[in-house]
Every structure is written in structure tokens, then in C-alpha cells.
Design an enzyme around this catalytic site. Structure first.
Site, PDB file in Angstrom:
ATOM      1  N   MET A  18     -32.710 -14.784  23.230  1.00 20.72           N
ATOM      2  CA  MET A  18     -31.393 -14.737  24.015  1.00 20.72           C
ATOM      3  C   MET A  18     -31.564 -15.098  25.468  1.00 20.72           C
ATOM      4  O   MET A  18     -32.757 -14.551  26.018  1.00 20.72           O
ATOM      5  CB  MET A  18     -31.142 -13.246  24.105  1.00 20.72           C
ATOM      6  CG  MET A  18     -30.656 -12.818  22.563  1.00 20.72           C
ATOM      7  SD  MET A  18     -30.523 -10.953  22.730  1.00 20.72           S
ATOM      8  CE  MET A  18     -32.013 -10.229  22.637  1.00 20.72           C
ATOM      9  N   ILE A  58     -37.870  -7.685  21.268  1.00 22.05           N
ATOM     10  CA  ILE A  58     -39.017  -8.122  22.085  1.00 22.05           C
ATOM     11  C   ILE A  58     -38.737  -8.414  23.534  1.00 22.05           C
ATOM     12  O   ILE A  58     -37.774  -9.039  23.640  1.00 22.05           O
ATOM     13  CB  ILE A  58     -39.841  -9.454  21.501  1.00 22.05           C
ATOM     14  CG1 ILE A  58     -40.269  -9.096  20.113  1.00 22.05           C
ATOM     15  CG2 ILE A  58     -41.001  -9.877  22.449  1.00 22.05           C
ATOM     16  CD1 ILE A  58     -40.641 -10.261  19.169  1.00 22.05           C
ATOM     17  N   GLY A 110     -33.128 -11.129  29.349  1.00 23.98           N
ATOM     18  CA  GLY A 110     -33.786 -12.069  28.588  1.00 23.98           C
ATOM     19  C   GLY A 110     -34.957 -11.667  27.638  1.00 23.98           C
ATOM     20  O   GLY A 110     -35.546 -10.890  27.871  1.00 23.98           O
ATOM     21  N   SER A 111     -34.905 -12.095  26.411  1.00 21.24           N
ATOM     22  CA  SER A 111     -35.495 -11.406  25.319  1.00 21.24           C
ATOM     23  C   SER A 111     -35.614 -12.114  23.912  1.00 21.24           C
ATOM     24  O   SER A 111     -35.117 -13.494  23.863  1.00 21.24           O
ATOM     25  CB  SER A 111     -35.025 -10.113  25.079  1.00 21.24           C
ATOM     26  OG  SER A 111     -33.586  -9.986  25.084  1.00 21.24           O
ATOM     27  N   ARG A 112     -36.022 -11.471  23.064  1.00 15.17           N
ATOM     28  CA  ARG A 112     -35.909 -12.043  21.693  1.00 15.17           C
ATOM     29  C   ARG A 112     -35.806 -10.896  20.518  1.00 15.17           C
ATOM     30  O   ARG A 112     -36.354 -10.050  20.829  1.00 15.17           O
ATOM     31  CB  ARG A 112     -37.163 -12.839  21.401  1.00 15.17           C
ATOM     32  CG  ARG A 112     -37.147 -13.784  20.091  1.00 15.17           C
ATOM     33  CD  ARG A 112     -38.437 -14.535  19.911  1.00 15.17           C
ATOM     34  NE  ARG A 112     -39.381 -13.896  19.202  1.00 15.17           N
ATOM     35  CZ  ARG A 112     -40.764 -14.398  19.135  1.00 15.17           C
ATOM     36  NH1 ARG A 112     -41.271 -15.252  19.966  1.00 15.17           N
ATOM     37  NH2 ARG A 112     -41.391 -13.820  18.354  1.00 15.17           N
TER      38      ARG A 112
END
Length: 220
Positions: free
Chosen positions: A97, A155, A185-187
Site C-alpha cells: 500500500m 506490516i 504506508g505499509s504491506r
């Protein structure tokens, strides 16, 4: 519609930007400079509002599918060894993301929460290979009535400093509903059984709560 996790920051930003605009109007006599300064404040507010947006999604609830838990781009589809919970090989599908994506996390399947754990950690860029094991993260395992257990991991990225996870062990959850939020911001990694038919490809953009990531084998 905005996510509840952004309520405090949206309020603070609105107050600051309003004061910024009023002060600029009172103390900056040059028209073009005043407009630039005020525009900067409005852009900041717009960025905060778009980050915490929570659009309604039309989820087709189906126990034979795994849907995307978040918006973003598919960056990993590979066989890996999952060493925290399953301790065996799984098929990993990762969604990255960017700061402009919707950051709401949604449950990928119906089922019972069998495991939910938070891990403090680093803030490596979300696409870094070690992000899954070294960054701030949460691990959640859902047990679906047809398939069994799948795992997803929120994450944090380089900008993220807080992961919100609503999954509580022992509770029943519904596919597509709100499972949490990751700020800035991430995953998210999904871990599926080997051999699961995957419906997405690398670099494909997916929509949380709607895009079908995989088809779970039906036992009926």
C-alpha cells in the site's frame, strides 16, 4: 466516510489549518503569497482526509474465496516457509500500500480468530525482504469452515508508526468487514495452503473487500 482511527488527527489538522489560513489572511499583505500559504494548509488537510477515507465496499461473501484484505499492488506471489504459526511451507501473497491507498484492513474470509499477536519492530521500507520478520507487525490466523486456517500479517512501512488490529482470539468475523488500520504506508501478507488457485498476478492492483485473491478448495 472516514475511518474512526483518523478522527483525532483529522480534528487536530482541521484546527491547525483553519488557524493557519486565518493568520495568513491577517498578517500577509501580498495577495499571491497569502494564497500560496493558505493553499499549503488546504493541501495538508486534503492529504490527511484522503488517507483516512473509508469507502464502502461491496463484498460478495463466499467461503470458497479469499478476498483482498487491503487496497494496493500485488508485489509477492511465492512459496515460503512460515515460521511463526504454521511452521511449514505456505503460498505467500503480499500487497503493498502506498500512502495514497485506502489503508483499512478487511477480513479476507469468514471464520474464527484462532491467533492474534502484535510484534514491535523496525520500520524498514515495506517491500524490503526482511520487513515480514523485522518490522512492526501483527499476525492473525482465521479458521474458515470449508478450508481451515489462513494467516494474514499487517506490516508497518517506513512511514508507519502504528498498526491497529481489531482481531480478538476466539471471536467470529465476517469476510469484508473492518479488521484494522495501518497508518501511513505499509504491506499485508497472506499465507495460503500450497496449491491454492491464485486469481491475481504480480503488479496487479487490487481493491480491499472486493478483489478475489484466491479460490479456496470446496469440500462440499
Amino acid at each position: 466516510m472516514f475511518h474512526k482511527e483518523g478522527a483525532k488527527l483529522i480534528l487536530i489538522t482541521t484546527v491547525i489549518v483553519t488557524a493557519w489560513i486565518l493568520l495568513a489572511d491577517s498578517f500577509i499583505a501580498i495577495d499571491w503569497l497569502r494564497m500560496v500559504v493558505q493553499s499549503i494548509g488546504l493541501v495538508l488537510l486534503i492529504l490527511v482526509l484522503q488517507f483516512f477515507r473509508n469507502p464502502k465496499r461491496n463484498t460478495h461473501v463466499d467461503d470458497t474465496t479469499v478476498i483482498a484484505p487491503v487496497d494496493g499492488k500485488v508485489v509477492v506471489i511465492e512459496e515460503v516457509y512460515e515460521d511463526e504459526y504454521f511452521k511449514d511451507k505456505r503460498l505467500q501473497v503480499s500487497i503493498f500500500m502506498s500512502p495514497i491507498n485506502v489503508h483499512v484492513t478487511r477480513y479476507a474470509v469468514n471464520g474464527k480468530v484462532n491467533f492474534s499477536k502484535y510484534h514491535p519492530g523496525k520500520y524498514l521500507v515495506a517491500w524490503h525482504p526482511k520487513a515480514s520478520t523485522e518490522n512492526e507487525r501483527t499476525t492473525v490466523v482465521l479458521e474458515n469452515r470449508l478450508f481451515g486456517e489462513i494467516l494474514y500479517r499487517q506490516i508497518a512501512g517506513a512511514l508507519a508508526r502504528r498498526i491497529v488490529n481489531y482481531a480478538k482470539e476466539g471471536t467470529q468475523v465476517k469476510q469484508g468487514t473492518d479488521a484494522g488500520f495501518i497508518k501511513f504506508g505499509s504491506r499485508v501478507d497472506l499465507y495460503l495452503p500450497l496449491g491454492t488457485p491464485i486469481n491475481v498476478v504480480l503488479n496487479q492492483k487490487v481493491k480491499g473487500g472486493e478483489t478475489v485473491i484466491a479460490e479456496l478448495p470446496s469440500h462440499e
